[in-house]
Design a protein around this motif. Structure first.
Motif, PDB file in Angstrom:
ATOM      1  N   LEU A  71       1.009  -1.079  -0.212  1.00 35.41           N
ATOM      2  CA  LEU A  71       0.013  -0.169   0.047  1.00 35.41           C
ATOM      3  C   LEU A  71       1.134   1.292   0.014  1.00 35.41           C
ATOM      4  N   ILE A  72       0.753   2.132  -0.951  1.00 36.57           N
ATOM      5  CA  ILE A  72       1.495   3.364  -1.078  1.00 36.57           C
ATOM      6  C   ILE A  72       1.091   4.271   0.256  1.00 36.57           C
ATOM      7  N   GLN A  73       1.837   4.839   0.728  1.00 32.98           N
ATOM      8  CA  GLN A  73       1.785   5.719   1.876  1.00 32.98           C
ATOM      9  C   GLN A  73       2.643   6.721   1.899  1.00 32.98           C
ATOM     10  N   LYS A  74       2.258   7.913   2.468  1.00 35.71           N
ATOM     11  CA  LYS A  74       3.026   9.227   2.564  1.00 35.71           C
ATOM     12  C   LYS A  74       3.903   8.972   3.504  1.00 35.71           C
ATOM     13  N   ALA A  75       5.256   9.517   3.190  1.00 32.08           N
ATOM     14  CA  ALA A  75       6.191   9.333   4.208  1.00 32.08           C
ATOM     15  C   ALA A  75       6.240  10.385   5.107  1.00 32.08           C
ATOM     16  N   LYS A  76       7.086  10.380   6.110  1.00 31.57           N
ATOM     17  CA  LYS A  76       7.293  11.618   7.029  1.00 31.57           C
ATOM     18  C   LYS A  76       7.762  12.589   6.421  1.00 31.57           C
ATOM     19  N   SER A  77       7.787  14.088   6.660  1.00 30.44           N
ATOM     20  CA  SER A  77       8.309  14.967   5.771  1.00 30.44           C
ATOM     21  C   SER A  77       9.683  15.079   5.971  1.00 30.44           C
ATOM     22  N   TYR A  78      10.547  14.511   6.955  1.00 32.91           N
ATOM     23  CA  TYR A  78      11.938  14.638   7.368  1.00 32.91           C
ATOM     24  C   TYR A  78      12.676  13.508   6.413  1.00 32.91           C
ATOM     25  N   LEU A  79      12.173  12.579   5.824  1.00 22.87           N
ATOM     26  CA  LEU A  79      12.644  11.441   5.077  1.00 22.87           C
ATOM     27  C   LEU A  79      13.046  11.684   3.589  1.00 22.87           C
ATOM     28  N   VAL A  80      14.052  11.020   3.053  1.00 26.16           N
ATOM     29  CA  VAL A  80      14.369  11.418   1.604  1.00 26.16           C
ATOM     30  C   VAL A  80      13.607  10.935   0.447  1.00 26.16           C
ATOM     31  N   PHE A  81      12.523  10.197   1.004  1.00 30.64           N
ATOM     32  CA  PHE A  81      11.483   9.764  -0.092  1.00 30.64           C
ATOM     33  C   PHE A  81      10.184  10.275   0.564  1.00 30.64           C
ATOM     34  N   SER A  82       9.326  10.736  -0.199  1.00 31.36           N
ATOM     35  CA  SER A  82       7.904  11.254  -0.127  1.00 31.36           C
ATOM     36  C   SER A  82       6.918  10.229   0.003  1.00 31.36           C
ATOM     37  N   GLN A  83       7.206   8.976  -0.594  1.00 29.25           N
ATOM     38  CA  GLN A  83       6.098   7.942  -0.252  1.00 29.25           C
ATOM     39  C   GLN A  83       6.838   6.592  -0.348  1.00 29.25           C
ATOM     40  N   TYR A  84       6.158   5.486   0.130  1.00 35.13           N
ATOM     41  CA  TYR A  84       6.874   4.296   0.250  1.00 35.13           C
ATOM     42  C   TYR A  84       5.799   3.323   0.258  1.00 35.13           C
ATOM     43  N   ALA A  85       6.111   2.046  -0.152  1.00 28.47           N
ATOM     44  CA  ALA A  85       5.073   0.912  -0.219  1.00 28.47           C
ATOM     45  C   ALA A  85       5.233   0.160   1.184  1.00 28.47           C
ATOM     46  N   HIS A  86       4.121   0.265   1.863  1.00 29.25           N
ATOM     47  CA  HIS A  86       4.198  -0.543   3.186  1.00 29.25           C
ATOM     48  C   HIS A  86       3.439  -1.927   2.741  1.00 29.25           C
TER      49      HIS A  86
END
Length: 155
Positions: A71-86
């Motif tokens: 599931l594509i999710q929004k990453a926390k703002s301080y990470l180097v990626f904006s989205q990730y797959a959970h």
């Protein structure tokens, strides 16, 4: 005949609901906070219908023998990626374990995530579930964060 990986359909829901309860039962020894009785971790229908999710099943001669989702999710703002797959709901029927089917599922979920422009994948696993941890490490995952808890009701 090889076990195939395919997208789950709404017709698969009864078997997937059963897999979910089997997964909950398998995880209860690792987590005393899971309540007793019927537990629902995921809205499986929504995962099937969501374009930002892939719920895949493993099928052997018309019988479902495993599943997993990304599931594509929004990453926390301080990470180097904006989205990730959970990654979640990784389950293989006991008689089919040890055949590389978890790896087969993860590979297909990685391909799906890449097709959506996602290059980061994360999951949660109980640290004490050594077999699962090793399987995920074999698939390229590494430990990142340990969640800790305590009950404070007895203070």
């Amino acid at each position: 005949m090889a076990v195939i990986t395919r997208s789950a359909s709404l017709n698969d829901l009864p078997v997937l609901d059963n897999f979910l309860q089997l997964l909950v039962e398998a995880e209860r020894p690792f987590d005393e906070t899971i309540r007793s009785g019927h537990v629902i971790y995921y809205d499986l229908k929504s995962l099937i219908e969501n374009e930002n999710a892939a719920l895949l099943v493993l099928e052997d001669n018309g019988e479902l023998v495993g599943c997993g989702y990304a599931l594509i999710q929004k990453a926390k703002s301080y990470l180097v990626f904006s989205q990730y797959a959970h990654l979640g709901f990784m389950y293989v029927v006991p008689a089919y374990r040890g055949r590389g089917l978890n790896q087969q599922l993860i590979t297909e979920l990685k391909k799906w995530a890449l097709s959506k422009g996602i290059s980061e994948m994360q999951l949660e696993v109980y640290e004490e579930n050594i077999a699962a941890v090793k399987a995920y490490e074999k698939a390229g995952f590494s430990k990142l964060l340990l969640t800790m808890r305590c009950s404070i009701e007895d203070l």
